[in-house]
Design an enzyme around this catalytic site. Structure first.
Site, PDB file in Angstrom:
ATOM      1  N   HIS A  74     -11.315 -20.252  -1.666  1.00 56.27           N
ATOM      2  CA  HIS A  74     -10.040 -20.895  -1.702  1.00 56.27           C
ATOM      3  C   HIS A  74     -10.067 -22.230  -2.042  1.00 56.27           C
ATOM      4  CE1 HIS A  74      -7.667 -17.718   0.886  1.00 56.27           C
ATOM      5  NE2 HIS A  74      -8.325 -17.263   0.084  1.00 56.27           N
ATOM      6  N   TYR A 133      -0.116 -22.525   6.676  1.00 46.43           N
ATOM      7  CA  TYR A 133       0.028 -23.099   8.069  1.00 46.43           C
ATOM      8  C   TYR A 133       1.489 -23.462   8.072  1.00 46.43           C
ATOM      9  CZ  TYR A 133      -4.966 -23.662   8.701  1.00 46.43           C
ATOM     10  OH  TYR A 133      -6.251 -23.286   9.124  1.00 46.43           O
ATOM     11  N   PRO A 187      -8.412 -23.718  17.331  1.00 52.24           N
ATOM     12  CA  PRO A 187      -8.855 -23.366  16.062  1.00 52.24           C
ATOM     13  C   PRO A 187      -7.628 -23.719  14.996  1.00 52.24           C
ATOM     14  CG  PRO A 187      -7.413 -21.544  17.180  1.00 52.24           C
ATOM     15  CD  PRO A 187      -7.809 -22.723  18.255  1.00 52.24           C
ATOM     16  N   LYS A 246     -12.749 -25.314  12.442  1.00 49.38           N
ATOM     17  CA  LYS A 246     -13.973 -26.028  12.762  1.00 49.38           C
ATOM     18  C   LYS A 246     -14.940 -25.560  13.566  1.00 49.38           C
ATOM     19  CE  LYS A 246     -13.061 -29.159   9.763  1.00 49.38           C
ATOM     20  NZ  LYS A 246     -13.199 -28.326   8.730  1.00 49.38           N
ATOM     21  N   TYR A 296     -10.777 -30.793   6.252  1.00 52.62           N
ATOM     22  CA  TYR A 296     -10.699 -29.415   6.291  1.00 52.62           C
ATOM     23  C   TYR A 296     -11.864 -28.619   5.657  1.00 52.62           C
ATOM     24  CZ  TYR A 296      -8.268 -25.000   6.298  1.00 52.62           C
ATOM     25  OH  TYR A 296      -7.968 -23.462   6.791  1.00 52.62           O
TER      26      TYR A 296
HETATM   27  P1  RFL Z   1     -20.274 -17.722  20.412  1.00 51.40           P
HETATM   28  O1  RFL Z   1     -20.018 -17.395  19.080  1.00 51.40           O
HETATM   29  O2  RFL Z   1     -19.244 -17.859  21.467  1.00 51.40           O
HETATM   30  O3  RFL Z   1     -21.617 -17.166  20.714  1.00 51.40           O
HETATM   31  C1  RFL Z   1     -22.224 -17.166  22.120  1.00 51.40           C
HETATM   32  C2  RFL Z   1     -23.191 -15.992  22.457  1.00 51.40           C
HETATM   33  O4  RFL Z   1     -23.903 -16.173  23.632  1.00 51.40           O
HETATM   34  C3  RFL Z   1     -23.464 -14.839  24.397  1.00 51.40           C
HETATM   35  N1  RFL Z   1     -23.823 -15.418  25.894  1.00 51.40           N
HETATM   36  C4  RFL Z   1     -24.831 -15.037  26.460  1.00 51.40           C
HETATM   37  N2  RFL Z   1     -25.960 -14.406  26.100  1.00 51.40           N
HETATM   38  C5  RFL Z   1     -26.862 -14.199  27.271  1.00 51.40           C
HETATM   39  N3  RFL Z   1     -26.750 -14.609  28.568  1.00 51.40           N
HETATM   40  C6  RFL Z   1     -25.584 -15.353  28.821  1.00 51.40           C
HETATM   41  N4  RFL Z   1     -25.443 -15.740  30.108  1.00 51.40           N
HETATM   42  C7  RFL Z   1     -24.467 -15.326  27.760  1.00 51.40           C
HETATM   43  N5  RFL Z   1     -23.372 -16.079  27.761  1.00 51.40           N
HETATM   44  C8  RFL Z   1     -22.505 -16.016  26.565  1.00 51.40           C
HETATM   45  C9  RFL Z   1     -22.110 -14.512  24.043  1.00 51.40           C
HETATM   46  O5  RFL Z   1     -22.216 -12.741  24.139  1.00 51.40           O
HETATM   47  C10 RFL Z   1     -21.924 -14.608  22.445  1.00 51.40           C
HETATM   48  O6  RFL Z   1     -22.830 -13.836  21.687  1.00 51.40           O
HETATM   49  O7  RFL Z   1     -20.792 -19.301  20.038  1.00 51.40           O
HETATM   50  P2  RFL Z   1     -21.395 -20.267  19.079  1.00 51.40           P
HETATM   51  O8  RFL Z   1     -22.617 -19.538  18.469  1.00 51.40           O
HETATM   52  O9  RFL Z   1     -21.551 -21.671  19.575  1.00 51.40           O
HETATM   53  O10 RFL Z   1     -20.159 -20.049  17.807  1.00 51.40           O
HETATM   54  C11 RFL Z   1     -19.009 -20.750  18.015  1.00 51.40           C
HETATM   55  C12 RFL Z   1     -18.053 -19.893  17.161  1.00 51.40           C
HETATM   56  O11 RFL Z   1     -17.922 -18.836  17.671  1.00 51.40           O
HETATM   57  C13 RFL Z   1     -16.345 -20.406  17.642  1.00 51.40           C
HETATM   58  O12 RFL Z   1     -16.617 -22.071  17.607  1.00 51.40           O
HETATM   59  C14 RFL Z   1     -15.594 -20.126  16.570  1.00 51.40           C
HETATM   60  O13 RFL Z   1     -15.286 -18.806  16.528  1.00 51.40           O
HETATM   61  C15 RFL Z   1     -14.269 -20.727  16.605  1.00 51.40           C
HETATM   62  N6  RFL Z   1     -13.064 -20.195  15.636  1.00 51.40           N
HETATM   63  C16 RFL Z   1     -13.330 -20.851  14.345  1.00 51.40           C
HETATM   64  N7  RFL Z   1     -14.126 -21.619  14.064  1.00 51.40           N
HETATM   65  C17 RFL Z   1     -14.167 -22.006  12.612  1.00 51.40           C
HETATM   66  O14 RFL Z   1     -15.141 -22.723  12.259  1.00 51.40           O
HETATM   67  N8  RFL Z   1     -13.280 -21.721  11.501  1.00 51.40           N
HETATM   68  C18 RFL Z   1     -12.493 -20.767  11.998  1.00 51.40           C
HETATM   69  O15 RFL Z   1     -11.390 -20.372  11.138  1.00 51.40           O
HETATM   70  C19 RFL Z   1     -12.013 -20.428  13.352  1.00 51.40           C
HETATM   71  N9  RFL Z   1     -11.139 -19.605  13.877  1.00 51.40           N
HETATM   72  C20 RFL Z   1     -12.261 -19.472  16.007  1.00 51.40           C
HETATM   73  C21 RFL Z   1     -11.029 -19.121  15.351  1.00 51.40           C
HETATM   74  C22 RFL Z   1     -12.077 -18.838  17.429  1.00 51.40           C
HETATM   75  C23 RFL Z   1     -11.080 -18.156  17.862  1.00 51.40           C
HETATM   76  N10 RFL Z   1     -11.140 -17.569  18.825  1.00 51.40           N
HETATM   77  C24 RFL Z   1     -11.176 -16.094  19.383  1.00 51.40           C
HETATM   78  C25 RFL Z   1     -11.705 -18.230  20.104  1.00 51.40           C
HETATM   79  C26 RFL Z   1     -10.113 -18.322  15.481  1.00 51.40           C
HETATM   80  C27 RFL Z   1     -10.077 -17.932  16.642  1.00 51.40           C
HETATM   81  C28 RFL Z   1      -8.843 -16.947  17.174  1.00 51.40           C
HETATM   82  C1  PHB Z   2      -8.931 -17.101  10.590  1.00 50.07           C
HETATM   83  O1  PHB Z   2      -8.808 -16.847   9.318  1.00 50.07           O
HETATM   84  O2  PHB Z   2      -9.396 -16.525  11.501  1.00 50.07           O
HETATM   85  C2  PHB Z   2      -8.419 -18.716  10.769  1.00 50.07           C
HETATM   86  C3  PHB Z   2      -8.286 -19.429   9.727  1.00 50.07           C
HETATM   87  C4  PHB Z   2      -7.729 -20.941   9.738  1.00 50.07           C
HETATM   88  C5  PHB Z   2      -7.431 -21.222  11.122  1.00 50.07           C
HETATM   89  C6  PHB Z   2      -8.048 -20.586  12.068  1.00 50.07           C
HETATM   90  C7  PHB Z   2      -8.419 -19.235  11.896  1.00 50.07           C
HETATM   91  O3  PHB Z   2      -7.529 -22.695  10.987  1.00 50.07           O
END
Ligand code: RFL
Ligand code: PHB
Length: 401
Positions: A77, A206, A298, A302, A390
């Site tokens: 994008h 957005y 989110p 980031k 971004y």
């Molecule tokens: P994770 O992905 O949470 O992975 C942690 C892992 O540890 C496991 N775990 C354990 N394992 C063993 N023993 C234990 N006691 C444990 N406790 C936990 C878990 O099962 C899991 O597999 O952390 P990590 O690797 O630091 O990654 C972080 C990202 O997942 C998170 O920051 C992003 O998903 C945030 N996020 C977004 N980030 C972006 O860069 N771009 C985005 O567009 C974006 N959109 C989002 C998001 C997060 C969202 N939610 C659902 C919180 C959109 C949403 C809706």
């Molecule tokens: C997504 O596609 O899940 C998404 C995209 C942009 C954001 C957060 C989540 O800022």
């Protein structure tokens, strides 16, 4: 060595983006590691989360040899739209920064990373339980856990990486009096859906609307990801599909409003919004990375990118230590990561505050919000600031030395 004790160099808790990328970076540097993960492989590969990869994250995945499917199936994008007052305004990334972003689901990244580990014969150990870290103040730390078959095991390591996310256990091993916690909880959340339908627009929208924020994102030409601002304790039972489509359409209204094409909703969930940082990100031989150390709301996309940037720094510092260059880089790990983390915290907080309806705010606050949006889209300097953050601030480039 007793049968239930295994040795490795770096014990990694968590097979999210942080843990999986760290293990690959370490392997490239010739450093053995083992990943322990509480969930099943299928669960990790299906957990729907982030969708936007910064250019630095894309480059790192390519450099690790796990970027092929992302290059084929991911969507490059060149901008995003900010929509308010019934009009869309485009922020053009290449014009403002010379860079782009990649829309590619986090679970797809996780699938590609796990496949690479399995291919190399070093699968994460899934479905472990009762994970406990010990001896992190000594130079012989260990991780105690129960494996998938129910056997108690010990992983003896040189270092432990806490990559276990916000709800993990490793952060709790640091004496609380040594950790400073910075936190902000927002009075709203996101109701996120996946739908089998065509894209709403060629790029993300957005939308700041009087009824609340909405985000129109994508996963592929046939699967869309969309979010609606809702209450933190929102009951999904009150959101049948028709109401979701109706609300998404209303938050798009105005000039040249895209007409949503309704399709089956295949996933629904509510995500709370929080900003959270602990300092320092290290204690003794335990290093926290990713969501274990910091959370962003989110809105700025980031979280996953920060998690991957942390482990780029950590792998470089561990490689320096194993190459006999001492502990200076490990000692600098926390400070080095936190500089970038706080900038992402600021950006995510700012995007969140600018785009959401805040019922605690007054009419003056709402006017300020609209003035800020007008300024951001009409001033090149302000658009450039948004775009620069971004697409991603400079990525730590110390991996693969
Ligand atoms: P994770 O992905 O949470 O992975 C942690 C892992 O540890 C496991 N775990 C354990 N394992 C063993 N023993 C234990 N006691 C444990 N406790 C936990 C878990 O099962 C899991 O597999 O952390 P990590 O690797 O630091 O990654 C972080 C990202 O997942 C998170 O920051 C992003 O998903 C945030 N996020 C977004 N980030 C972006 O860069 N771009 C985005 O567009 C974006 N959109 C989002 C998001 C997060 C969202 N939610 C659902 C919180 C959109 C949403 C809706
Ligand atoms: C997504 O596609 O899940 C998404 C995209 C942009 C954001 C957060 C989540 O800022």
């Amino acid at each position: 060595m007793p049968e239930n004790i295994e040795r490795t160099r770096v014990g990694i808790v968590g097979a999210g983006p942080a843990g999986l990328v760290l293990a690959l970076l370490l392997r490239r540097a010739g450093i053995a590691s083992v990943i322990l993960e509480a969930r099943s492989r299928a669960y990790c590969e299906q957990r729907i989360r982030a969708g936007v990869l910064e250019h630095g994250t894309v480059d790192l995945l390519d450099a690790l040899g796990v970027g092929d499917r992302m290059r084929r199936e991911g969507l490059v994008h060149h901008g995003v739209y900010l929509r308010f007052g019934g009009r869309s305004h485009r922020i053009d990334f290449p014009d403002l920064t010379g860079k782009n972003i990649m829309v590619y689901g986090q679970h797809e990244v996780v699938k590609d990373l796990i496949a690479e580990h399995v291919r190399a014969g070093e699968s994460p150990r899934f479905e472990v339980s009762d994970v406990r870290v010990e001896g992190i103040e000594s130079d012989r730390p260990s991780i105690h856990y129960r494996d998938a078959s129910g056997a108690d095991r010990v992983l003896a390591c040189d270092f432990i990486a806490g990559c276990d996310g916000f709800h993990g256990v490793t952060r709790g091993a640091i004496p609380p009096e040594l950790l400073a916690v910075y936190e902000r909880v927002y009075p709203f959340a996101w109701l996120g859906i996946l739908s089998d339908s065509p894209p709403v627009c060629e790029e993300l929208i957005y939308s700041n609307h009087d009824r609340g924020f909405a985000l129109f994102s994508q996963r592929s030409p046939t699967v869309q990801r969309m979010y609606l601002q809702c209450a933190p304790d929102e009951d999904l039972g009150g959101w049948p599909d028709e109401r979701i489509w109706d609300e998404l359409q209303r938050r798009l209204e105005g000039e040249a409003a895209p007409q949503l094409v309704i399709g089956p909703i295949t996933q629904k969930g509510v995500t709370p919004m929080r900003s959270f940082v602990v300092e320092p990100m290290q204690y003794g031989r335990l290093f926290l990375a990713g969501d274990a150390a910091h959370i962003v709301p989110p809105t700025g996309a980031k979280g996953m990118n920060l998690a991957i940037a942390d482990v780029a720094v950590l792998s470089g510092a561990l490689a320096a230590w194993y190459a006999g260059r001492g502990s200076a880089e490990l000692d600098a790990y926390s400070t080095r990561c936190l500089g970038r983390v706080w900038k992402a915290e600021r950006f995510s907080w700012w995007m969140t505050s600018m785009l959401h309806r805040n019922d605690r705010d007054d009419a003056f606050g709402r006017r300020l919000q609209l003035a800020e949006l007008e300024y951001v889209v009409n001033s090149r300097a302000a658009s450039q600031s948004l775009a620069e953050n971004y697409v991603g601030l400079p990525f730590p480039n110390i991996y693969f030395r």
